[in-house]
Scaffold this motif. Structure first.
Motif, PDB file in Angstrom:
ATOM      1  N   GLN A 184      32.788  40.497  42.815  1.00  0.00           N
ATOM      2  CA  GLN A 184      32.944  41.898  42.442  1.00  0.00           C
ATOM      3  C   GLN A 184      34.132  42.010  41.478  1.00  0.00           C
ATOM      4  N   PRO A 185      34.013  42.810  40.425  1.00  0.00           N
ATOM      5  CA  PRO A 185      35.118  42.922  39.462  1.00  0.00           C
ATOM      6  C   PRO A 185      36.359  43.608  40.024  1.00  0.00           C
ATOM      7  N   ALA A 186      36.166  44.461  41.041  1.00  0.00           N
ATOM      8  CA  ALA A 186      37.312  45.186  41.591  1.00  0.00           C
ATOM      9  C   ALA A 186      37.073  45.494  43.057  1.00  0.00           C
ATOM     10  N   LEU A 187      38.165  45.510  43.813  1.00  0.00           N
ATOM     11  CA  LEU A 187      38.135  45.924  45.210  1.00  0.00           C
ATOM     12  C   LEU A 187      38.845  47.273  45.313  1.00  0.00           C
ATOM     13  N   HIS A 188      38.163  48.263  45.868  1.00  0.00           N
ATOM     14  CA  HIS A 188      38.724  49.603  46.065  1.00  0.00           C
ATOM     15  C   HIS A 188      39.043  49.751  47.546  1.00  0.00           C
ATOM     16  N   PHE A 189      40.320  49.646  47.854  1.00  0.00           N
ATOM     17  CA  PHE A 189      40.783  49.672  49.242  1.00  0.00           C
ATOM     18  C   PHE A 189      42.220  50.155  49.252  1.00  0.00           C
ATOM     19  N   ALA A 232      39.475  37.954  54.116  1.00  0.00           N
ATOM     20  CA  ALA A 232      38.222  37.928  53.358  1.00  0.00           C
ATOM     21  C   ALA A 232      38.458  37.431  51.938  1.00  0.00           C
ATOM     22  N   LEU A 233      39.544  37.901  51.303  1.00  0.00           N
ATOM     23  CA  LEU A 233      39.862  37.446  49.949  1.00  0.00           C
ATOM     24  C   LEU A 233      40.149  35.949  49.928  1.00  0.00           C
ATOM     25  N   ASN A 234      40.882  35.473  50.925  1.00  0.00           N
ATOM     26  CA  ASN A 234      41.183  34.038  50.990  1.00  0.00           C
ATOM     27  C   ASN A 234      39.937  33.215  51.233  1.00  0.00           C
ATOM     28  N   ALA A 235      38.996  33.766  51.983  1.00  0.00           N
ATOM     29  CA  ALA A 235      37.732  33.065  52.203  1.00  0.00           C
ATOM     30  C   ALA A 235      36.963  32.924  50.897  1.00  0.00           C
ATOM     31  N   VAL A 236      37.038  33.945  50.041  1.00  0.00           N
ATOM     32  CA  VAL A 236      36.383  33.852  48.732  1.00  0.00           C
ATOM     33  C   VAL A 236      37.115  32.848  47.849  1.00  0.00           C
ATOM     34  N   ARG A 237      38.445  32.880  47.866  1.00  0.00           N
ATOM     35  CA  ARG A 237      39.230  31.937  47.053  1.00  0.00           C
ATOM     36  C   ARG A 237      38.932  30.490  47.432  1.00  0.00           C
ATOM     37  N   ALA A 238      38.627  30.280  48.699  1.00  0.00           N
ATOM     38  CA  ALA A 238      38.317  28.923  49.147  1.00  0.00           C
ATOM     39  C   ALA A 238      36.995  28.418  48.585  1.00  0.00           C
ATOM     40  N   GLN A 239      36.202  29.334  47.998  1.00  0.00           N
ATOM     41  CA  GLN A 239      34.897  28.955  47.454  1.00  0.00           C
ATOM     42  C   GLN A 239      34.899  28.912  45.922  1.00  0.00           C
ATOM     43  N   THR A 240      36.076  28.893  45.309  1.00  0.00           N
ATOM     44  CA  THR A 240      36.127  28.936  43.845  1.00  0.00           C
ATOM     45  C   THR A 240      35.435  27.736  43.214  1.00  0.00           C
ATOM     46  N   ARG A 241      35.446  26.600  43.892  1.00  0.00           N
ATOM     47  CA  ARG A 241      34.779  25.410  43.323  1.00  0.00           C
ATOM     48  C   ARG A 241      33.266  25.581  43.283  1.00  0.00           C
ATOM     49  N   THR A 242      32.755  26.502  44.092  1.00  0.00           N
ATOM     50  CA  THR A 242      31.307  26.751  44.073  1.00  0.00           C
ATOM     51  C   THR A 242      30.960  27.887  43.112  1.00  0.00           C
ATOM     52  N   GLY A 243      31.958  28.382  42.415  1.00  0.00           N
ATOM     53  CA  GLY A 243      31.701  29.425  41.423  1.00  0.00           C
ATOM     54  C   GLY A 243      31.987  30.831  41.906  1.00  0.00           C
ATOM     55  N   LYS A 244      32.387  30.991  43.163  1.00  0.00           N
ATOM     56  CA  LYS A 244      32.696  32.326  43.682  1.00  0.00           C
ATOM     57  C   LYS A 244      34.084  32.744  43.219  1.00  0.00           C
ATOM     58  N   ARG A 245      34.245  34.019  42.917  1.00  0.00           N
ATOM     59  CA  ARG A 245      35.521  34.529  42.450  1.00  0.00           C
ATOM     60  C   ARG A 245      35.891  35.799  43.220  1.00  0.00           C
ATOM     61  N   PRO A 246      37.176  35.956  43.594  1.00  0.00           N
ATOM     62  CA  PRO A 246      37.613  37.199  44.219  1.00  0.00           C
ATOM     63  C   PRO A 246      37.739  38.289  43.161  1.00  0.00           C
ATOM     64  N   PRO A 247      37.820  39.536  43.574  1.00  0.00           N
ATOM     65  CA  PRO A 247      38.003  40.637  42.606  1.00  0.00           C
ATOM     66  C   PRO A 247      39.269  40.423  41.780  1.00  0.00           C
ATOM     67  N   ALA A 248      39.173  40.748  40.506  1.00  0.00           N
ATOM     68  CA  ALA A 248      40.325  40.584  39.613  1.00  0.00           C
ATOM     69  C   ALA A 248      41.326  41.723  39.760  1.00  0.00           C
ATOM     70  N   ALA A 249      40.903  42.825  40.352  1.00  0.00           N
ATOM     71  CA  ALA A 249      41.786  43.995  40.485  1.00  0.00           C
ATOM     72  C   ALA A 249      41.579  44.645  41.847  1.00  0.00           C
ATOM     73  N   ILE A 250      42.634  45.244  42.363  1.00  0.00           N
ATOM     74  CA  ILE A 250      42.566  46.024  43.600  1.00  0.00           C
ATOM     75  C   ILE A 250      43.070  47.432  43.293  1.00  0.00           C
ATOM     76  N   HIS A 251      42.254  48.433  43.592  1.00  0.00           N
ATOM     77  CA  HIS A 251      42.590  49.825  43.326  1.00  0.00           C
ATOM     78  C   HIS A 251      42.684  50.599  44.643  1.00  0.00           C
ATOM     79  N   ASP A 252      43.613  51.530  44.718  1.00  0.00           N
ATOM     80  CA  ASP A 252      43.755  52.369  45.907  1.00  0.00           C
ATOM     81  C   ASP A 252      42.650  53.416  45.911  1.00  0.00           C
ATOM     82  N   VAL A 253      41.680  53.249  46.786  1.00  0.00           N
ATOM     83  CA  VAL A 253      40.531  54.148  46.808  1.00  0.00           C
ATOM     84  C   VAL A 253      40.934  55.548  47.256  1.00  0.00           C
TER      85      VAL A 253
END
Length: 436
Positions: free
Chosen positions: A122-127, A142-163
């Protein structure tokens, strides 16, 4: 219940997001003591978007196009007939999806497993970080779980916005559904204030009068008081947030009641001040008329295009001039306003936003400038005057605490006071309290 207003708000928030994923949890259950919990109330932001009343629930919104959006997803407790015997009805995901209009609903037990998958790419996380440390930790995991998958092509959101920032702006302008509920809550509270005035008398305890308010709130369908009711007699009325409500009312006391009910999540907020014996003394009458004139000026200043601060400044000028005329302040009006000498007797602002919270969300300033009022905003009108005993104050004014508060809906023409059914002129108050 008409779920369409809630679906429309979710769709509007998705549009404001533009892209990315929003995660909005409801409130946790809180325990009063041992295993006895406080009455449960959903988080205001969560309720605004879902109307879902149960704890252990999370709203997930996905913006953008394609297979992953837009989507409106609920995570909630499973249907559990055994627990329903003890705790009452549960919708369960399947029923919740249909009743509350979601695209999908899942068991809350699967949330931690699904979060990394939902967040990934996802390009952004609104939280809203920082409001709940447990949820901050959950999102971080959850973000760290995604970061652990970067070698498989998964990427965490590049931005976090206060929803909550986007939601605050949405909640500031009430829609037709909200306005109808707030008017109904106001009507219930007005009835309660009338009942309390008619019941009150010297010798009663403040809590007895409070009981009359609570009776009327619940009898007309309100779920809770919107805040801890203030029933303050005599000197207690000079304590702004007095909630002891345990003193006996004296014969010459004024009684200040600041109380409002909550209906389906929406607050009302009314203050009335009246004489325990049904008749204002001359000094009480002078201060009461002054506060009422200040409120009248504030209401006249409440209209589209005005600044949020304008009602306060209008009330302040009237109140300060009156205090000068009564010799409670000295100097000129300009000097008293500049030096803020009025704060000895009037130390709070005249208005605050009103809605799902009694002090509702929304900034009062934009880019360092006071916000402009627009139709759909709801704010209080509550000037006051609080005079404590002092050597330079005539004894006739001692322990006079007066506040008059109404709820104002900004309209295209000006403002509509939705709490007029609670008497506030001296003539109307004395007539209502007459024992003849």
């Amino acid at each position: 219940m008409d779920i369409n207003p809630f679906k429309s708000r979710r769709a509007k928030l998705i549009e404001k997001m533009g892209s990315g994923i929003a995660i909005i949890p409801t409130a946790m259950e809180k325990y009063r003591n041992s295993d006895a919990s406080y009455p449960y109330r959903a988080d205001s932001y969560f309720h605004y978007l879902t109307a879902f009343p149960e704890p252990e629930a999370v709203l997930v919104l996905i913006a953008g196009r394609g297979k992953n959006g837009p989507q409106q997803i609920l995570f909630c407790r499973d249907k559990d007939m055994e627990r329903e015997i003890w705790d009452g009805f549960r919708h369960g995901p399947e029923a919740a999806k249909d009743v509350f209009g979601f695209d999908a609903a899942f068991s809350i037990k699967t949330l931690d497993e699904q979060l990394p998958q939902l967040i990934a790419d996802q390009p952004a996380l609104h939280f809203s970080l920082g409001h709940d440390s447990a949820w901050d930790a959950r999102i971080t995991a959850a973000l760290n779980a995604v970061r652990a998958q970067t070698r498989t092509g998964k990427r965490p959101p590049a931005a976090i916005h206060d929803v909550y920032i986007a939601l605050d702006e949405m909640r500031l302008i009430k829609d037709a559904h909200e306005i109808a509920l707030m008017k109904q809550a106001a009507a219930i509270s007005c009835t309660a204030h009338r009942r309390a005035m008619q019941f009150a008398a010297p010798g009663k305890y403040e809590y007895e009068i409070e009981a009359e308010l609570l009776h009327e709130f619940r009898r007309h369908g309100s779920q809770y008081p919107a805040y801890s009711s203030i029933v303050a007699a005599g000197a207690n009325a000079c304590v702004l947030h007095y909630v002891g409500n345990n003193h006996r009312v004296g014969a010459g006391d004024l009684i200040l009641i600041d109380a409002g009910c909550e209906l389906d999540g929406y607050a009302s907020d009314i203050t009335r001040t009246f004489p325990a014996n049904g008749r204002f003394s001359p000094a009480q009458r002078d201060i009461y008329e002054l506060v009422l004139m200040a409120q009248t000026a504030a209401i006249a200043a409440t209209k589209p295009g005005a600044r949020f601060i304008d009602p306060h400044e209008a009330a302040l000028k009237v109140l300060t001039q009156g205090l000068l005329d009564l010799k409670l302040l000295s100097g000129t009006l300009g000097e008293a306003l500049e030096k803020e000498s009025y704060k000895r007797f009037y130390m709070h602002r005249t208005s605050h936003w009103l809605g799902l919270d009694v002090h509702d969300v929304g900034e009062y300033k934009e880019s360092e400038k006071w916000r402009t009022l627009v139709p759909g905003m709801v704010l209080t009108m509550e000037p006051g005057c609080y005079i404590r005993p002092a050597a330079d104050v005539p004894e006739a004014f001692w322990n006079i605490g007066i506040r008059i508060e109404d709820d104002a809906l900004v309209t295209a023409e000006g403002c509509e006071i939705i709490t007029t059914a609670a008497p506030k002129t001296i003539a109307d108050i004395e007539a209502l309290m007459s024992k003849e």
